[in-house]
Design a protein around this motif. Structure first.
Motif, mmCIF file in Angstrom:
data_model
loop_
_atom_site.group_PDB
_atom_site.id
_atom_site.type_symbol
_atom_site.label_atom_id
_atom_site.label_comp_id
_atom_site.label_asym_id
_atom_site.label_seq_id
_atom_site.Cartn_x
_atom_site.Cartn_y
_atom_site.Cartn_z
ATOM 1 N N GLU A 1 0.815 -1.208 0.000
ATOM 2 C CA GLU A 1 0.000 0.000 0.000
ATOM 3 C C GLU A 1 0.852 1.262 0.000
ATOM 4 O OE1 GLU A 1 -3.009 -0.182 3.080
ATOM 5 O OE2 GLU A 1 -2.970 -2.362 2.989
ATOM 6 N N VAL A 2 2.076 1.148 0.484
ATOM 7 C CA VAL A 2 3.001 2.284 0.484
ATOM 8 C C VAL A 2 3.841 2.303 -0.787
ATOM 9 C CG1 VAL A 2 4.913 3.378 1.710
ATOM 10 C CG2 VAL A 2 3.087 2.258 3.004
ATOM 11 N N ALA A 3 4.263 1.114 -1.231
ATOM 12 C CA ALA A 3 5.179 1.035 -2.373
ATOM 13 C C ALA A 3 4.501 1.411 -3.689
ATOM 14 C CB ALA A 3 5.761 -0.373 -2.474
ATOM 15 N N LEU A 4 3.236 1.003 -3.888
ATOM 16 C CA LEU A 4 2.577 1.221 -5.176
ATOM 17 C C LEU A 4 2.492 2.692 -5.565
ATOM 18 C CD1 LEU A 4 1.161 0.053 -7.616
ATOM 19 C CD2 LEU A 4 -0.981 0.075 -6.310
ATOM 20 N N PRO A 5 1.977 3.594 -4.711
ATOM 21 C CA PRO A 5 1.925 5.000 -5.119
ATOM 22 C C PRO A 5 3.304 5.624 -5.294
ATOM 23 C CG PRO A 5 1.274 4.768 -2.829
ATOM 24 C CD PRO A 5 1.341 3.392 -3.396
ATOM 25 N N LEU A 6 4.278 5.208 -4.467
ATOM 26 C CA LEU A 6 5.630 5.756 -4.607
ATOM 27 C C LEU A 6 6.252 5.338 -5.939
ATOM 28 C CD1 LEU A 6 7.064 5.260 -1.006
ATOM 29 C CD2 LEU A 6 6.173 7.352 -2.038
ATOM 30 N N VAL A 7 6.074 4.081 -6.316
ATOM 31 C CA VAL A 7 6.596 3.602 -7.595
ATOM 32 C C VAL A 7 5.896 4.299 -8.753
ATOM 33 C CG1 VAL A 7 6.746 1.579 -9.109
ATOM 34 C CG2 VAL A 7 7.333 1.377 -6.691
ATOM 35 N N THR A 8 4.578 4.479 -8.621
ATOM 36 C CA THR A 8 3.817 5.138 -9.693
ATOM 37 C C THR A 8 4.278 6.573 -9.903
ATOM 38 O OG1 THR A 8 1.877 3.774 -9.189
ATOM 39 C CG2 THR A 8 1.506 5.773 -10.472
ATOM 40 N N ILE A 9 4.431 7.323 -8.824
ATOM 41 C CA ILE A 9 4.868 8.717 -8.945
ATOM 42 C C ILE A 9 6.294 8.788 -9.481
ATOM 43 C CG2 ILE A 9 5.407 10.804 -7.626
ATOM 44 C CD1 ILE A 9 3.049 10.144 -5.810
ATOM 45 N N THR A 10 7.162 7.890 -9.021
ATOM 46 C CA THR A 10 8.539 7.865 -9.532
ATOM 47 C C THR A 10 8.572 7.583 -11.027
ATOM 48 O OG1 THR A 10 9.354 7.091 -7.384
ATOM 49 C CG2 THR A 10 10.795 6.767 -9.288
ATOM 50 N N LEU A 11 7.741 6.638 -11.480
ATOM 51 C CA LEU A 11 7.671 6.314 -12.905
ATOM 52 C C LEU A 11 7.183 7.511 -13.719
ATOM 53 C CD1 LEU A 11 7.886 4.211 -15.154
ATOM 54 C CD2 LEU A 11 5.543 3.501 -14.615
ATOM 55 N N LEU A 12 6.197 8.229 -13.203
ATOM 56 C CA LEU A 12 5.688 9.408 -13.906
ATOM 57 C C LEU A 12 6.758 10.493 -14.013
ATOM 58 C CD1 LEU A 12 2.117 9.620 -12.332
ATOM 59 C CD2 LEU A 12 2.694 8.934 -14.665
ATOM 60 N N ILE A 13 7.549 10.660 -12.964
ATOM 61 C CA ILE A 13 8.632 11.652 -13.000
ATOM 62 C C ILE A 13 9.676 11.262 -14.039
ATOM 63 C CG2 ILE A 13 10.540 12.641 -11.665
ATOM 64 C CD1 ILE A 13 8.750 12.432 -9.191
ATOM 65 N N ILE A 14 10.004 9.960 -14.112
ATOM 66 C CA ILE A 14 10.977 9.505 -15.108
ATOM 67 C C ILE A 14 10.459 9.728 -16.525
ATOM 68 C CG2 ILE A 14 12.137 7.444 -16.022
ATOM 69 C CD1 ILE A 14 12.253 6.382 -13.158
ATOM 70 N N LEU A 15 9.174 9.419 -16.747
ATOM 71 C CA LEU A 15 8.587 9.595 -18.075
ATOM 72 C C LEU A 15 8.575 11.065 -18.485
ATOM 73 C CD1 LEU A 15 5.570 7.110 -17.915
ATOM 74 C CD2 LEU A 15 7.701 6.847 -19.189
ATOM 75 N N LYS A 16 8.510 11.958 -17.501
ATOM 76 C CA LYS A 16 8.494 13.395 -17.806
ATOM 77 C C LYS A 16 9.784 13.839 -18.487
ATOM 78 C CE LYS A 16 6.536 17.444 -17.617
ATOM 79 N NZ LYS A 16 5.336 17.730 -18.417
ATOM 80 N N THR B 1 -1.057 14.098 -13.677
ATOM 81 C CA THR B 1 -1.333 12.717 -13.283
ATOM 82 C C THR B 1 -0.692 12.399 -11.939
ATOM 83 O OG1 THR B 1 -1.376 12.089 -15.620
ATOM 84 C CG2 THR B 1 -1.172 10.314 -14.006
ATOM 85 N N ALA B 2 0.559 12.846 -11.749
ATOM 86 C CA ALA B 2 1.229 12.636 -10.470
ATOM 87 C C ALA B 2 0.475 13.335 -9.334
ATOM 88 C CB ALA B 2 2.668 13.139 -10.539
ATOM 89 N N GLY B 3 -0.053 14.522 -9.626
ATOM 90 C CA GLY B 3 -0.846 15.221 -8.621
ATOM 91 C C GLY B 3 -2.120 14.467 -8.265
ATOM 92 N N VAL B 4 -2.781 13.884 -9.284
ATOM 93 C CA VAL B 4 -3.990 13.091 -9.027
ATOM 94 C C VAL B 4 -3.657 11.861 -8.179
ATOM 95 C CG1 VAL B 4 -5.773 11.672 -10.114
ATOM 96 C CG2 VAL B 4 -5.185 13.896 -11.088
ATOM 97 N N VAL B 5 -2.525 11.204 -8.507
ATOM 98 C CA VAL B 5 -2.105 10.032 -7.735
ATOM 99 C C VAL B 5 -1.821 10.423 -6.281
ATOM 100 C CG1 VAL B 5 -0.309 8.278 -7.476
ATOM 101 C CG2 VAL B 5 -1.200 8.822 -9.747
ATOM 102 N N ALA B 6 -1.122 11.541 -6.081
ATOM 103 C CA ALA B 6 -0.803 11.989 -4.720
ATOM 104 C C ALA B 6 -2.073 12.333 -3.948
ATOM 105 C CB ALA B 6 0.126 13.197 -4.782
ATOM 106 N N PHE B 7 -3.017 13.021 -4.611
ATOM 107 C CA PHE B 7 -4.281 13.354 -3.954
ATOM 108 C C PHE B 7 -5.066 12.095 -3.605
ATOM 109 C CE2 PHE B 7 -8.882 13.910 -4.424
ATOM 110 C CZ PHE B 7 -9.134 14.826 -3.405
ATOM 111 N N GLY B 8 -5.117 11.148 -4.553
ATOM 112 C CA GLY B 8 -5.836 9.911 -4.303
ATOM 113 C C GLY B 8 -5.240 9.127 -3.151
ATOM 114 N N TYR B 9 -3.907 9.124 -3.060
ATOM 115 C CA TYR B 9 -3.261 8.385 -1.970
ATOM 116 C C TYR B 9 -3.510 9.065 -0.630
ATOM 117 C CZ TYR B 9 0.221 5.773 0.653
ATOM 118 O OH TYR B 9 0.838 4.975 1.580
ATOM 119 N N ALA B 10 -3.525 10.394 -0.621
ATOM 120 C CA ALA B 10 -3.836 11.106 0.621
ATOM 121 C C ALA B 10 -5.260 10.785 1.083
ATOM 122 C CB ALA B 10 -3.663 12.610 0.413
ATOM 123 N N ALA B 11 -6.202 10.746 0.121
ATOM 124 C CA ALA B 11 -7.576 10.384 0.467
ATOM 125 C C ALA B 11 -7.651 8.946 0.967
ATOM 126 C CB ALA B 11 -8.480 10.571 -0.751
#
Length: 205
Positions: free
Chosen positions: A7-22, A35-45
């Motif tokens: 539950e902790v690793a999935l959002p961190l990996v997703t955001i890291t992947l989005l940063i690399i793709l940028k 997209t990274a902002g949406v992922v971060a908001f969703g994880y906070a919720a």
């Protein structure tokens, strides 16, 4: 119930992947920062709703305790479905002004979000799991019912789908996000340990 490492690793990996793709020329023009902002908001919720997830099951008629879908599952299912609908609307009505790469990426996002919403609904919202002092029962979204006697339970293990209770005549998997999942997991683990001790004493005798 404590957070699992997935539950902790999935959002961190997703955001890291989005940063690399940028920083890759082929994908740098995609709205990856949003997209990274949406992922971060969703994880906070998700974390906020996880904190209010009840650990006790709901008592129903006949002395049964029952798992119920939590706010986390409702948020994930209906939120994914709503976001998929919004993106599909954008593709249909504003696709003419977008480049092919953006359209393909949006279509992929729609498919993934839609599949996620259906999967969460089938695995969590439309199932029923209940237990008493003798049995644990699970009815799937398709109506298939599995019944295990506590005296037959051998193992209780977490996996990517949730928590699985295994017995000699079958197994039941329920979501760790259900209200009451912690109570059922603890009860099943206690029964499995007690059964193992009984079997050990019987073998020694």
């Amino acid at each position: 119930m404590p957070l699992r490492w997935q539950e902790v690793a999935l959002p961190l990996v997703t955001i890291t992947l989005l940063i690399i793709l940028k920083y890759i020329p082929a994908t740098e023009h995609l709205p990856l920062a949003r997209t990274a902002g949406v992922v971060a908001f969703g994880y906070a919720a998700f974390l906020a709703l996880r904190l209010v997830q009840p650990e006790e099951g709901i008592m129903v008629e006949g002395g049964w305790a029952e798992l119920r879908p939590s706010l986390v599952e409702y948020f994930a299912c209906y939120g994914s479905a709503a976001l998929a609908a919004i993106l599909l609307f954008a593709v249909i009505f504003m696709g003419s002004v977008a480049d092919p790469t953006q359209l393909i990426a949006t279509y992929i996002a729609v498919v993934l979000l839609g599949a996620g919403a259906v999967g969460i609904g089938m695995a969590g919202l439309f199932t029923q799991t209940r237990w008493d002092n003798r049995q644990v029962r699970h009815r799937s979204a398709m109506g298939r019912e599995t019944v295990l006697d506590w005296s037959d339970v051998r193992h209780v293990r977490p996996n990517w789908r949730g928590i699985t209770i295994s017995a000699g005549n079958g197994r039941i998997t329920f979501s760790q996000f259900h209200a009451g999942a912690a109570q059922l997991a603890k009860h099943a683990a206690t029964r499995a340990k007690r059964n193992a001790e009984t079997a050990t004493r019987a073998f020694a005798a």
